[in-house]
Scaffold this active site. Structure first.
Site, PDB file in Angstrom:
ATOM      1  N   HIS A 101     -16.781 -55.013-115.239  1.00  0.00           N
ATOM      2  CA  HIS A 101     -17.709 -56.143-115.170  1.00  0.00           C
ATOM      3  C   HIS A 101     -19.064 -55.561-114.756  1.00  0.00           C
ATOM      4  O   HIS A 101     -19.108 -54.593-113.985  1.00  0.00           O
ATOM      5  CB  HIS A 101     -17.369 -57.136-114.059  1.00  0.00           C
ATOM      6  CG  HIS A 101     -16.049 -57.828-114.155  1.00  0.00           C
ATOM      7  ND1 HIS A 101     -14.898 -57.295-113.652  1.00  0.00           N
ATOM      8  CD2 HIS A 101     -15.715 -59.051-114.646  1.00  0.00           C
ATOM      9  CE1 HIS A 101     -13.906 -58.150-113.841  1.00  0.00           C
ATOM     10  NE2 HIS A 101     -14.374 -59.221-114.449  1.00  0.00           N
ATOM     11  N   ASP A 104     -19.339 -54.869-111.067  1.00  0.00           N
ATOM     12  CA  ASP A 104     -18.469 -53.807-110.517  1.00  0.00           C
ATOM     13  C   ASP A 104     -19.221 -52.497-110.469  1.00  0.00           C
ATOM     14  O   ASP A 104     -18.968 -51.652-109.620  1.00  0.00           O
ATOM     15  CB  ASP A 104     -17.254 -53.521-111.419  1.00  0.00           C
ATOM     16  CG  ASP A 104     -16.401 -54.728-111.679  1.00  0.00           C
ATOM     17  OD1 ASP A 104     -16.385 -55.619-110.837  1.00  0.00           O
ATOM     18  OD2 ASP A 104     -15.749 -54.753-112.743  1.00  0.00           O
TER      19      ASP A 104
HETATM   20  C1  XLS Z   1      -8.744 -62.463-113.467  1.00  0.00           C
HETATM   21  C2  XLS Z   1      -8.917 -61.764-114.728  1.00  0.00           C
HETATM   22  C3  XLS Z   1     -10.063 -60.763-114.739  1.00  0.00           C
HETATM   23  C4  XLS Z   1     -10.436 -60.443-116.149  1.00  0.00           C
HETATM   24  C5  XLS Z   1     -11.782 -59.862-116.300  1.00  0.00           C
HETATM   25  O1  XLS Z   1      -7.718 -63.062-113.207  1.00  0.00           O
HETATM   26  O2  XLS Z   1      -7.718 -61.161-115.082  1.00  0.00           O
HETATM   27  O3  XLS Z   1      -9.699 -59.641-114.014  1.00  0.00           O
HETATM   28  O4  XLS Z   1      -9.508 -59.594-116.739  1.00  0.00           O
HETATM   29  O5  XLS Z   1     -12.775 -60.740-115.929  1.00  0.00           O
END
Ligand code: XLS
Ligand code: NI
Ligand code: NI
Length: 435
Positions: A101, A104
């Site tokens: 993301h 991140d």
């Molecule tokens: C949250 C999601 C997140 C997505 C990416 O539950 O799994 O981690 O994979 O935004």
């Protein structure tokens, strides 16, 4: 190497006899599986958020991991140190891909444009490191759910200025993904949902979400991003009801907005379970609807009703999923993203390596079981037989729309069909033999 991990050489395949937790017993990346190497079939990606951004907190207590890149005064310098460690892990695991993301990898600035500048600085660094380490980007995404401005949703927020802010963020994340040659772009719905209908106009919010996604698809074409956009269904958490509930719900939404050509699905094990489905159900349905894209690999705890995101270690479940993926020709742009985090008490640097190695091995074992089941037609054979009636002239004519209700009814007058066993236990026994 930053020295965070003691080890710097890539983990090697040692074979089934190995007892070393830092060796592969099944994942032999060059082994051929149905016309591709194991590495090409599995397309593993390490995720940035759980492995490098999550500090080990839970609702009752804070940070346990105390990672060096999480403490200091200069956020951009910390982000760069984090990137160094991340690429160390990619090299040790010898994975072909990673995912992230925006927030991140780069610190949020005091304004949107400052955040975007930070993301650009990290994108520059990634470009160099990806070239050197030969690691690729499976997908990028924008975090439109952590900051308090998004507490009422991003694209579905009652305030159009929040919608606009989300658009600004998603554009920058798409630009970064495109620059890094990402193979997909993911949209997990984050807080696109509601806590109570008392303050929510559901129809309007769904229209907003449709506009948001349509704009993103137009933009992707404009900049020449060829990979698909992937929606990641999830039924609940953090909101009580998430609009991208499950595969079937998202299918209806995409059809309504005429987006099925450009938008596919990223299916996550833990989300499938939260929706009351099995992982294999969601995968099979996505293929059946022409929407399969990629997988977030993890597992929930059977006794807990939330997204625990544990490392996937369940070969039987994965064998059934890979059976479906292989049967359909394997991944195209998709892969296996480790949307999984080590437990809060797993505080040693090596825990991060061991978790990935063990899960990669469990996946490899499952892949081989799936390959064997397909080679033997262990499930496909009985299935073909069960549906063989539909291969006959009459079955094909019905499916092709060449029969009216009256014609079929007239034929029924001379029939006396006999029930046949579904043979469930026999088939369960077959699967148990392979895993
Ligand atoms: C949250 C999601 C997140 C997505 C990416 O539950 O799994 O981690 O994979 O935004
Ligand atoms: Ni996910
Ligand atoms: Ni999740």
């Amino acid at each position: 190497m930053t020295g965070f991990f003691e080890r710097s050489e890539p983990i090697r395949f040692e074979g089934e006899g190995s007892r070393d937790p830092l060796a592969f017993r099944h994942y032999d990346k060059n082994r051929q599986v149905m016309g591709r190497t194991m590495e090409e079939q599995l397309r593993f990606a390490v995720c940035y958020w759980h492995s490098f951004t999550w500090p080990g907190g839970d609702p009752f207590g804070g940070e346990t991991f105390l990672r060096p890149w999480m403490h200091g005064d200069d956020p951009l310098a910390l982000a760069k140190a984090k990137a160094e460690t991340a690429f160390d892990l990619f090299r040790v695991l010898d994975v072909p891909f990673f995912t992230f993301h925006d927030v991140d990898v780069a610190p949020e600035g005091a304004s949107l444009s400052e955040s975007i500048d930070n993301l650009k600085a990290i994108t520059d660094l990634f470009e160099e490191k990806m070239e050197r380490e030969k690691v690729r980007l499976l997908w990028g995404t924008a975090n439109l759910f952590s900051h308090r401005r998004y507490m009422g949703g991003a694209a579905t927020n009652p305030d159009p200025d929040v919608f606009a802010y989300a658009v600004g963020q998603v554009k920058a994340a798409m630009d970064a993904t495109h620059r890094l040659n990402g193979e997909n772009y993911v949209c997990w719905g984050g807080r696109e949902g509601y806590e109570t209908l008392l303050n929510t106009r559901m129809g309007q919010e769904l229209d907003q979400l449709g506009r948001f996604l349509s704009m993103l698809v137009d933009y992707k074409h404009k900049i020449g991003f060829t990979g698909p956009i992937l929606i990641e269904p999830k039924p609940k958490e953090p909101t009580k009801h998430q609009y991208d509930f499950d595969v079937a719900t998202v299918y209806g939404f995409l059809e309504r907005h005429d987006l099925t050509a450009d938008v596919k699905l990223n299916i996550e094990q833990n989300h499938a379970i939260l929706a009351g489905h099995s992982f294999e159900h969601e995968v099979e349905l996505a293929y059946a609807l022409g929407l399969f894209g990629s997988l977030d690999i993890n597992r929930g705890d059977d006794l807990l009703g939330w997204d625990t995101d544990q490392f996937a270690m369940n070969p039987k479940e994965m064998a059934l999923v890979f059976h479906e993926v292989l049967k359909n020709g394997g991944f195209t742009t998709g892969g296996l993203n480790f949307d999984a985090k080590i437990r809060r008490q797993s505080i040693d640097p090596d825990d991060l390596i061991v978790a990935h190695v063990a899960s990669m091995d469990a996946c490899a074992k499952a892949l081989l079981a799936a390959e064997a089941m397909l080679a033997d037609k262990a499930l496909e054979g009985p299935l073909a037989e069960r549906y063989s009636g539909w291969d006959g002239a009459e079955g094909r004519a019905i499916l092709a729309g060449e029969r009216t209700l009256e014609e079929v009814a007239a034929r029924a007058a001379s029939l006396d069909p006999q029930p046949r066993s579904g043979r469930q236990e026999l088939l369960e026994g077959v699967v148990a033999r392979y895993v």
